[in-house]
Design a protein around this motif. Structure first.
Motif, PDB file in Angstrom:
ATOM      1  N   VAL A   1       0.850  -1.191   0.000  1.00 41.93           N
ATOM      2  CA  VAL A   1       0.000   0.000   0.000  1.00 41.93           C
ATOM      3  C   VAL A   1       0.886   1.242   0.000  1.00 41.93           C
ATOM      4  N   GLU A   2       0.645   2.122  -0.950  1.00 41.65           N
ATOM      5  CA  GLU A   2       1.417   3.358  -1.083  1.00 41.65           C
ATOM      6  C   GLU A   2       0.520   4.542  -0.719  1.00 41.65           C
ATOM      7  N   LEU A   3       0.701   5.069   0.478  1.00 38.98           N
ATOM      8  CA  LEU A   3      -0.116   6.196   0.912  1.00 38.98           C
ATOM      9  C   LEU A   3       0.174   7.428   0.070  1.00 38.98           C
ATOM     10  N   LEU A   4      -0.860   8.203  -0.191  1.00 42.81           N
ATOM     11  CA  LEU A   4      -0.668   9.470  -0.878  1.00 42.81           C
ATOM     12  C   LEU A   4      -0.102  10.496   0.097  1.00 42.81           C
ATOM     13  N   ASP A   5       0.490  11.529  -0.432  1.00 42.47           N
ATOM     14  CA  ASP A   5       1.164  12.536   0.383  1.00 42.47           C
ATOM     15  C   ASP A   5       0.234  13.148   1.427  1.00 42.47           C
ATOM     16  N   ASP A   6       0.737  13.246   2.640  1.00 44.00           N
ATOM     17  CA  ASP A   6       0.093  13.973   3.748  1.00 44.00           C
ATOM     18  C   ASP A   6      -1.155  13.302   4.313  1.00 44.00           C
ATOM     19  N   VAL A   7      -1.500  12.114   3.826  1.00 43.82           N
ATOM     20  CA  VAL A   7      -2.745  11.472   4.263  1.00 43.82           C
ATOM     21  C   VAL A   7      -2.763  11.216   5.766  1.00 43.82           C
ATOM     22  N   GLU A   8      -1.706  10.607   6.290  1.00 40.03           N
ATOM     23  CA  GLU A   8      -1.736  10.272   7.716  1.00 40.03           C
ATOM     24  C   GLU A   8      -1.770  11.528   8.585  1.00 40.03           C
TER      25      GLU A   8
ATOM     26  N   LYS B   1      -4.000  17.723   2.049  1.00 40.56           N
ATOM     27  CA  LYS B   1      -3.590  18.573   3.180  1.00 40.56           C
ATOM     28  C   LYS B   1      -4.322  19.910   3.185  1.00 40.56           C
ATOM     29  N   GLU B   2      -4.789  20.330   2.037  1.00 44.29           N
ATOM     30  CA  GLU B   2      -5.518  21.576   1.930  1.00 44.29           C
ATOM     31  C   GLU B   2      -6.832  21.548   2.731  1.00 44.29           C
ATOM     32  N   LEU B   3      -7.307  20.353   3.046  1.00 43.88           N
ATOM     33  CA  LEU B   3      -8.510  20.232   3.869  1.00 43.88           C
ATOM     34  C   LEU B   3      -8.348  20.954   5.206  1.00 43.88           C
ATOM     35  N   LEU B   4      -7.143  20.925   5.741  1.00 41.75           N
ATOM     36  CA  LEU B   4      -6.907  21.500   7.060  1.00 41.75           C
ATOM     37  C   LEU B   4      -7.103  23.010   7.067  1.00 41.75           C
TER      38      LEU B   4
ATOM     39  N   ARG C   1      -4.818  12.144  11.198  1.00 41.98           N
ATOM     40  CA  ARG C   1      -4.481  12.297  12.611  1.00 41.98           C
ATOM     41  C   ARG C   1      -5.034  13.618  13.162  1.00 41.98           C
ATOM     42  N   THR C   2      -4.889  14.669  12.401  1.00 40.66           N
ATOM     43  CA  THR C   2      -5.369  15.984  12.844  1.00 40.66           C
ATOM     44  C   THR C   2      -6.889  16.037  12.900  1.00 40.66           C
ATOM     45  N   LEU C   3      -7.547  15.563  11.847  1.00 38.45           N
ATOM     46  CA  LEU C   3      -9.009  15.639  11.794  1.00 38.45           C
ATOM     47  C   LEU C   3      -9.676  14.701  12.789  1.00 38.45           C
ATOM     48  N   SER C   4      -9.037  13.575  13.087  1.00 39.07           N
ATOM     49  CA  SER C   4      -9.642  12.606  14.018  1.00 39.07           C
ATOM     50  C   SER C   4      -9.759  13.154  15.433  1.00 39.07           C
ATOM     51  N   GLU C   5      -9.033  14.206  15.715  1.00 35.91           N
ATOM     52  CA  GLU C   5      -9.124  14.826  17.045  1.00 35.91           C
ATOM     53  C   GLU C   5     -10.380  15.675  17.199  1.00 35.91           C
ATOM     54  N   LYS C   6     -11.000  16.012  16.086  1.00 36.80           N
ATOM     55  CA  LYS C   6     -12.163  16.907  16.122  1.00 36.80           C
ATOM     56  C   LYS C   6     -13.415  16.287  15.515  1.00 36.80           C
ATOM     57  N   TYR C   7     -13.227  15.380  14.556  1.00 37.29           N
ATOM     58  CA  TYR C   7     -14.357  14.817  13.821  1.00 37.29           C
ATOM     59  C   TYR C   7     -14.385  13.292  13.933  1.00 37.29           C
ATOM     60  N   ARG C   8     -15.548  12.730  13.679  1.00 32.53           N
ATOM     61  CA  ARG C   8     -15.704  11.286  13.550  1.00 32.53           C
ATOM     62  C   ARG C   8     -15.388  10.946  12.096  1.00 32.53           C
ATOM     63  N   LEU C   9     -14.412  10.085  11.864  1.00 32.22           N
ATOM     64  CA  LEU C   9     -13.985   9.742  10.519  1.00 32.22           C
ATOM     65  C   LEU C   9     -14.439   8.333  10.152  1.00 32.22           C
TER      66      LEU C   9
END
Length: 232
Positions: free
Chosen positions: A104-111, A226-229, A115-123
């Motif tokens: 599995v090759e993760l796309l850039d900045d995914v983790e 990453k622009e989601l942030l 990690r950041t969004l999981s602190e505020k939202y249900r994913l």
């Protein structure tokens, strides 16, 4: 465009080509398949036949690598008038197995984003394809700890989304979908009245392509996940 995300409580993520690389491996396999059949037909004819077979088989096999492999075998038999050798068929099967076993090759900045969004939202993960293969990829990705729920759908149409959101008791106004496919990840969700963010991937399967002028541009498109942030 300006989109109000203030009510969002739950974020759904597509998996293939949103969290990790996927379509690239299909294109590479198609190139190898073409080489195996090149003495029967032209490259263009082989590509067209394989795509036609894949589409015709969707209702039978669904999406994913196993479906793709079966369609390659069927196409090879049709293109060769049932004269394709057992050796070639074995090579086609090996193509499918290699795709399944691919790291599995993760796309850039995914983790970082998860990690950041999981602190505020249900994913949650909302993807389609073969259940076993998608579960395997999620496990290999190391991302499962960020998600409250994982759902592998047979298809991603309005009714599929509606039934799942109802089942999970998620309010439409509180849901945001993030994905790379306008056809599967964005338009059905917008039709339900939820929010969506399009994260384009450089390669798109022809079946997932839509005319950009055929719908209203009432969603946010970002250059990378990453622009989601900047918005959430």
């Amino acid at each position: 465009m300006e989109v109000d995300f203030s009510k969002i409580r739950v974020i759904g993520f597509d998996a293939d080509d949103t969290l990790w690389v996927n379509e690239t491996y299909f294109r590479e396999a198609e190139e190898e398949f073409t080489s195996l059949l090149e003495h029967y037909e032209t490259k263009n004819k082989i590509d067209q036949e394989l795509f036609r077979t894949e589409i015709n088989n969707l209702d039978l096999y669904g999406y994913g690598i196993k479906s793709f492999t079966l369609s390659m075998i069927e196409s090879a038999l049709d293109l060769s008038n049932n004269k394709v050798s057992q050796t070639t068929l074995s090579k086609i099967l090996d193509l499918g197995k290699r795709m399944i076993a691919h790291p599995v090759e993760l796309l850039d900045d995914v983790e970082e984003v998860l990690r950041t969004l999981s602190e505020k939202y249900r994913l949650i993960v909302l993807t389609k394809g073969d259940l076993l293969d998608q579960e395997r990829k999620l496990e290999r990705s190391g991302l499962s700890r960020y998600f409250h729920h994982v759902e592998v759908l047979s298809d991603k149409k309005e009714l599929n989304y509606k039934n799942l959101l109802d089942h999970l008791e998620i309010d439409i106004e509180e849901f945001l979908m993030v994905g790379n496919s306008l056809k599967s990840d964005i338009l059905p969700i917008l039709a339900l009245g939820a929010k969506a963010v399009h994260v384009p991937f450089h390669t798109t399967w022809a079946h997932e392509e839509v005319d950009p002028d055929s719908h209203e541009n009432n969603h946010l498109t970002v250059n990378g996940i990453k622009e989601l942030l900047q918005y959430l």
